[in-house]
Design a protein around this motif. Structure first.
Motif, PDB file in Angstrom:
ATOM      1  N   LYS A  74     -38.559  -7.658   6.792  1.00 34.66           N
ATOM      2  CA  LYS A  74     -38.727  -9.116   6.773  1.00 34.66           C
ATOM      3  C   LYS A  74     -39.312  -9.620   8.096  1.00 34.66           C
ATOM      4  N   ASN A  75     -38.941  -8.994   9.200  1.00 37.77           N
ATOM      5  CA  ASN A  75     -39.434  -9.415  10.509  1.00 37.77           C
ATOM      6  C   ASN A  75     -40.753  -8.764  10.892  1.00 37.77           C
ATOM      7  N   LEU A  76     -41.049  -7.603  10.333  1.00 42.07           N
ATOM      8  CA  LEU A  76     -42.194  -6.830  10.796  1.00 42.07           C
ATOM      9  C   LEU A  76     -43.377  -6.753   9.852  1.00 42.07           C
ATOM     10  N   CYS A  77     -43.206  -7.029   8.581  1.00 39.36           N
ATOM     11  CA  CYS A  77     -44.281  -6.845   7.612  1.00 39.36           C
ATOM     12  C   CYS A  77     -45.457  -7.780   7.912  1.00 39.36           C
ATOM     13  N   VAL A  78     -46.669  -7.214   7.891  1.00 30.59           N
ATOM     14  CA  VAL A  78     -47.865  -8.006   8.170  1.00 30.59           C
ATOM     15  C   VAL A  78     -48.688  -8.285   6.920  1.00 30.59           C
ATOM     16  N   HIS A  79     -48.290  -7.741   5.785  1.00 27.25           N
ATOM     17  CA  HIS A  79     -49.023  -8.003   4.537  1.00 27.25           C
ATOM     18  C   HIS A  79     -48.851  -9.479   4.175  1.00 27.25           C
ATOM     19  N   PRO A  80     -49.954 -10.199   3.935  1.00 27.85           N
ATOM     20  CA  PRO A  80     -49.863 -11.655   3.718  1.00 27.85           C
ATOM     21  C   PRO A  80     -48.965 -12.080   2.557  1.00 27.85           C
ATOM     22  N   GLU A  81     -49.027 -11.354   1.451  1.00 29.27           N
ATOM     23  CA  GLU A  81     -48.193 -11.725   0.295  1.00 29.27           C
ATOM     24  C   GLU A  81     -46.717 -11.445   0.562  1.00 29.27           C
ATOM     25  N   VAL A  82     -46.441 -10.359   1.220  1.00 35.74           N
ATOM     26  CA  VAL A  82     -45.053  -9.966   1.478  1.00 35.74           C
ATOM     27  C   VAL A  82     -44.443 -10.841   2.575  1.00 35.74           C
ATOM     28  N   SER A  83     -45.174 -11.046   3.638  1.00 37.10           N
ATOM     29  CA  SER A  83     -44.620 -11.806   4.761  1.00 37.10           C
ATOM     30  C   SER A  83     -44.406 -13.280   4.430  1.00 37.10           C
ATOM     31  N   ALA A  84     -45.014 -13.768   3.350  1.00 37.99           N
ATOM     32  CA  ALA A  84     -44.814 -15.164   2.942  1.00 37.99           C
ATOM     33  C   ALA A  84     -43.451 -15.370   2.285  1.00 37.99           C
ATOM     34  N   GLU A  85     -42.837 -14.283   1.839  1.00 37.61           N
ATOM     35  CA  GLU A  85     -41.528 -14.374   1.188  1.00 37.61           C
ATOM     36  C   GLU A  85     -40.438 -14.672   2.216  1.00 37.61           C
ATOM     37  N   LYS A  86     -39.437 -15.398   1.782  1.00 38.44           N
ATOM     38  CA  LYS A  86     -38.324 -15.747   2.675  1.00 38.44           C
ATOM     39  C   LYS A  86     -37.087 -14.884   2.441  1.00 38.44           C
ATOM     40  N   ASP A  87     -36.897 -14.449   1.211  1.00 37.71           N
ATOM     41  CA  ASP A  87     -35.721 -13.659   0.855  1.00 37.71           C
ATOM     42  C   ASP A  87     -35.922 -12.203   1.263  1.00 37.71           C
ATOM     43  N   GLY A  88     -35.032 -11.679   2.088  1.00 40.92           N
ATOM     44  CA  GLY A  88     -35.140 -10.318   2.577  1.00 40.92           C
ATOM     45  C   GLY A  88     -35.186  -9.277   1.482  1.00 40.92           C
ATOM     46  N   ARG A  89     -34.433  -9.483   0.407  1.00 42.42           N
ATOM     47  CA  ARG A  89     -34.437  -8.515  -0.690  1.00 42.42           C
ATOM     48  C   ARG A  89     -35.787  -8.475  -1.389  1.00 42.42           C
ATOM     49  N   VAL A  90     -36.423  -9.646  -1.535  1.00 48.00           N
ATOM     50  CA  VAL A  90     -37.756  -9.700  -2.144  1.00 48.00           C
ATOM     51  C   VAL A  90     -38.767  -9.005  -1.240  1.00 48.00           C
ATOM     52  N   VAL A  91     -38.663  -9.266   0.060  1.00 49.02           N
ATOM     53  CA  VAL A  91     -39.554  -8.616   1.030  1.00 49.02           C
ATOM     54  C   VAL A  91     -39.398  -7.108   0.946  1.00 49.02           C
ATOM     55  N   ASP A  92     -38.160  -6.619   0.939  1.00 51.03           N
ATOM     56  CA  ASP A  92     -37.915  -5.185   0.848  1.00 51.03           C
ATOM     57  C   ASP A  92     -38.553  -4.596  -0.409  1.00 51.03           C
ATOM     58  N   GLY A  93     -38.360  -5.257  -1.537  1.00 50.33           N
ATOM     59  CA  GLY A  93     -38.903  -4.767  -2.801  1.00 50.33           C
ATOM     60  C   GLY A  93     -40.420  -4.722  -2.808  1.00 50.33           C
ATOM     61  N   LYS A  94     -41.047  -5.801  -2.359  1.00 51.55           N
ATOM     62  CA  LYS A  94     -42.513  -5.845  -2.333  1.00 51.55           C
ATOM     63  C   LYS A  94     -43.081  -4.848  -1.337  1.00 51.55           C
ATOM     64  N   CYS A  95     -42.454  -4.746  -0.196  1.00 45.64           N
ATOM     65  CA  CYS A  95     -42.916  -3.799   0.817  1.00 45.64           C
ATOM     66  C   CYS A  95     -42.805  -2.375   0.289  1.00 45.64           C
ATOM     67  N   TYR A  96     -41.697  -2.065  -0.326  1.00 40.90           N
ATOM     68  CA  TYR A  96     -41.498  -0.724  -0.880  1.00 40.90           C
ATOM     69  C   TYR A  96     -42.548  -0.437  -1.946  1.00 40.90           C
ATOM     70  N   SER A  97     -42.863  -1.438  -2.785  1.00 37.72           N
ATOM     71  CA  SER A  97     -43.843  -1.205  -3.856  1.00 37.72           C
ATOM     72  C   SER A  97     -45.247  -0.949  -3.296  1.00 37.72           C
ATOM     73  N   LEU A  98     -45.498  -1.361  -2.055  1.00 37.54           N
ATOM     74  CA  LEU A  98     -46.801  -1.126  -1.425  1.00 37.54           C
ATOM     75  C   LEU A  98     -46.825   0.144  -0.567  1.00 37.54           C
ATOM     76  N   THR A  99     -45.666   0.599  -0.115  1.00 39.59           N
ATOM     77  CA  THR A  99     -45.648   1.696   0.864  1.00 39.59           C
ATOM     78  C   THR A  99     -44.923   2.947   0.394  1.00 39.59           C
ATOM     79  N   ALA A 100     -44.353   2.938  -0.785  1.00 41.67           N
ATOM     80  CA  ALA A 100     -43.612   4.113  -1.268  1.00 41.67           C
ATOM     81  C   ALA A 100     -44.524   5.333  -1.315  1.00 41.67           C
ATOM     82  N   SER A 101     -43.949   6.510  -1.160  1.00 41.41           N
ATOM     83  CA  SER A 101     -44.750   7.737  -1.114  1.00 41.41           C
ATOM     84  C   SER A 101     -45.572   7.932  -2.381  1.00 41.41           C
TER      85      SER A 101
END
Length: 107
Positions: A74-101
């Motif tokens: 939530k504090n470090l993500c630089v992706h525009p769509e993800v960083s616009a989110e306020k809810d940490g759980r949503v950020v985690d989910g979106k970030c994971y969907s973009l960076t998962a192996s």
């Protein structure tokens, strides 16, 4: 340590631990400093920089300290769509969907 704000608790602890690390480099190789808030972590990083500068000014040698601050997606993500989110759980989910192996393997 229980003392009022601004009395030097952080720099005292860091100075003690860094001095011990310098004296016994094979005994202690890492300092892990955990904190509850981002401003507290930022303060520790600033104190480490000041301590490193002080060591260099006193010894004439680089301190060779590496300081790394970790925080949440939530504090470090630089992706525009993800960083616009306020809810940490949503950020985690979106970030994971973009960076998962399995996602990275597709690219």
């Amino acid at each position: 340590l229980e003392m009022p704000s601004g009395t030097g608790k952080t720099v005292s602890l860091l100075s003690l631990i860094v001095a011990y690390m310098k004296a016994k480099p094979h005994a202690v190789t890492k300092l892990v400093y955990c904190s509850r808030t981002v401003p507290e972590i930022e303060k520790v990083v600033e104190e480490m920089k000041l301590l490193s500068d002080y060591i260099k000014s006193e010894t004439g040698q680089d301190s060779n300290l590496l300081c790394l601050a970790l925080s949440s997606r939530k504090n470090l993500c630089v992706h525009p769509e993800v960083s616009a989110e306020k809810d940490g759980r949503v950020v985690d989910g979106k970030c994971y969907s973009l960076t998962a192996s399995y996602v990275r393997q597709k690219h």
